[in-house]
Design a protein around this motif. Structure first.
Motif, short mmCIF file in Angstrom:
data_model
loop_
_atom_site.label_atom_id
_atom_site.label_comp_id
_atom_site.label_asym_id
_atom_site.label_seq_id
_atom_site.Cartn_x
_atom_site.Cartn_y
_atom_site.Cartn_z
N SER A 13 3.17 6.54 7.48
CA SER A 13 3.69 6.37 6.11
C SER A 13 4.65 7.49 5.73
O SER A 13 5.42 7.37 4.79
CB SER A 13 2.54 6.26 5.10
N LEU A 14 4.62 8.61 6.49
CA LEU A 14 5.61 9.67 6.27
C LEU A 14 6.99 9.21 6.75
O LEU A 14 8.00 9.48 6.12
CB LEU A 14 5.21 10.93 7.05
N ILE A 15 6.97 8.52 7.88
CA ILE A 15 8.23 8.06 8.46
C ILE A 15 8.72 6.79 7.75
O ILE A 15 9.89 6.64 7.43
CB ILE A 15 8.08 7.78 9.98
N TYR A 16 7.79 5.87 7.56
CA TYR A 16 8.14 4.61 6.87
C TYR A 16 7.34 4.54 5.57
O TYR A 16 6.28 3.92 5.54
CB TYR A 16 7.78 3.40 7.72
N PRO A 17 7.80 5.18 4.52
CA PRO A 17 7.00 5.16 3.29
C PRO A 17 6.89 3.74 2.71
O PRO A 17 7.88 2.99 2.73
CB PRO A 17 7.77 6.09 2.34
N HIS A 18 5.71 3.37 2.25
CA HIS A 18 5.53 2.06 1.62
C HIS A 18 5.97 2.15 0.17
O HIS A 18 5.56 3.06 -0.55
CB HIS A 18 4.06 1.64 1.71
N THR A 19 6.80 1.20 -0.21
CA THR A 19 7.27 1.21 -1.60
C THR A 19 6.89 -0.09 -2.30
O THR A 19 6.68 -1.12 -1.65
CB THR A 19 8.81 1.38 -1.66
N CYS A 20 6.81 -0.02 -3.63
CA CYS A 20 6.46 -1.18 -4.44
C CYS A 20 7.58 -2.22 -4.35
O CYS A 20 8.75 -1.87 -4.50
CB CYS A 20 6.26 -0.72 -5.89
N ILE A 21 7.22 -3.48 -4.10
CA ILE A 21 8.25 -4.51 -3.94
C ILE A 21 8.96 -4.80 -5.26
O ILE A 21 10.01 -5.41 -5.28
CB ILE A 21 7.69 -5.83 -3.37
N SER A 22 8.37 -4.34 -6.37
CA SER A 22 8.98 -4.62 -7.67
C SER A 22 9.85 -3.47 -8.18
O SER A 22 11.02 -3.65 -8.46
CB SER A 22 7.91 -4.96 -8.70
N CYS A 23 9.27 -2.26 -8.28
CA CYS A 23 10.01 -1.14 -8.87
C CYS A 23 10.58 -0.19 -7.84
O CYS A 23 11.43 0.65 -8.17
CB CYS A 23 9.14 -0.39 -9.87
N GLY A 24 10.11 -0.29 -6.60
CA GLY A 24 10.64 0.58 -5.55
C GLY A 24 9.98 1.94 -5.46
O GLY A 24 10.31 2.74 -4.60
N ASP A 25 9.05 2.25 -6.38
CA ASP A 25 8.34 3.54 -6.33
C ASP A 25 7.46 3.60 -5.08
O ASP A 25 7.05 2.58 -4.56
CB ASP A 25 7.43 3.69 -7.57
N LEU A 26 7.17 4.83 -4.66
CA LEU A 26 6.25 5.00 -3.53
C LEU A 26 4.87 4.48 -3.92
O LEU A 26 4.41 4.71 -5.03
CB LEU A 26 6.14 6.48 -3.16
N LEU A 27 4.24 3.80 -2.98
CA LEU A 27 2.91 3.26 -3.28
C LEU A 27 1.84 4.31 -3.07
O LEU A 27 1.82 4.98 -2.05
CB LEU A 27 2.62 2.07 -2.36
N PRO A 28 0.94 4.49 -4.04
CA PRO A 28 -0.17 5.42 -3.83
C PRO A 28 -1.04 4.94 -2.67
O PRO A 28 -1.08 3.74 -2.39
CB PRO A 28 -0.95 5.36 -5.14
N LYS A 29 -1.69 5.89 -2.02
CA LYS A 29 -2.56 5.56 -0.90
C LYS A 29 -3.60 4.51 -1.31
O LYS A 29 -4.14 4.59 -2.43
CB LYS A 29 -3.27 6.82 -0.42
N GLY A 30 -3.86 3.58 -0.45
CA GLY A 30 -4.89 2.58 -0.73
C GLY A 30 -4.37 1.38 -1.50
O GLY A 30 -5.10 0.46 -1.79
N THR A 31 -3.07 1.40 -1.89
CA THR A 31 -2.50 0.23 -2.56
C THR A 31 -1.53 -0.46 -1.62
O THR A 31 -1.06 0.13 -0.65
CB THR A 31 -1.77 0.62 -3.87
#
Ligand SMILES: [Zn+2]
Length: 231
Positions: A13-31
């Protein structure tokens, strides 16, 4: 033994950070897929608590629907459209499972639901299924199945052909065309409470045709659950 999996996941997740499909913010762990803020702002219809007449009117006087559940309102460019796009075109059936579970949990905790015996997803034509790799309605049905603890039945309702965009047709014409699109196999749903699942409710023509077909097998009731509804 050292548990490596969480470390590997953190590293990825450091290399490929997961982002929210709606707002683009980084997703908190576990979401997953949608951040908590966007999830909170989801335009839920809550029509299992206060029925929305515009949804019910699509079926009234045409077919008998026991309960109609619509998780959220469909808004162009809104978060729900992004979720649907992800579900249908981005090879992400997991988002369907996730929202199916959320939906099921809401229904269980906020309303009295019929004692469903089985959940039936609206089928895709086999050709389309092969192309997409999965049926998005089945992904939702699987999530609902987990939350409600009701099995999914994929054999009863069948799709005979693929129906393309019908925007130029009237509602009556659409229903007529759709009625030849679906069929049923001689499966034992007689006397059972059925929950029919689809991704979107627009005119209702697809669902009306499915409900009509299911009623020929004499179930006790047919209810509908959709992820998004157009008023
Ligand atoms: Zn977000």
């Amino acid at each position: 033994m050292l548990k490596l999996k969480p470390y590997i996941e953190d590293f990825i997740s450091l290399i490929y950070p997961h982002t929210c499909i709606s707002c683009g913010d980084l997703l908190p762990k576990g979401t997953q897929d949608v951040c908590p803020k966007c999830l909170y702002n989801l335009p839920k219809t809550k029509n299992h608590i206060i029925p929305v007449p515009q949804f019910l009117q699509k079926f009234e006087g045409i077919v008998k629907v026991e309960k109609l559940y619509v998780y959220s309102y469909f808004q162009k460019q809104g978060i729900v459209q992004k979720i649907l796009h992800e579900l249908k075109y981005n090879d992400n059936p997991d988002i369907g499972m996730t929202f199916g579970r959320y939906f099921g949990k809401d229904l269980l905790t906020e309303s009295e639901i019929p004692p469903f015996d089985l959940i039936i997803p609206v089928p895709l034509h086999p050709k389309k299924l092969k192309l997409r790799g999965y049926n998005q309605s089945e992904a939702l049905a699987n999530g609902l199945s987990q939350a409600l603890n009701v099995p999914v039945n994929k054999n009863t309702l069948i799709r005979n052909r693929h129906q393309n965009t019908q925007t130029k047709r009237s509602k009556i014409e659409r229903i007529k065309v759709m009625s030849e699109t679906f069929g049923v196999t001689d499966s034992n749903i007689k006397g059972k409470h059925v929950l029919l699942v689809d991704d979107v409710l627009t005119t209702g023509a697809t669902l009306i045709s499915c409900v009509e077909q299911l009623h020929t097998l004499k179930p006790k009731s047919v209810s509908i659950a959709v992820l998004a509804g157009v008023k």
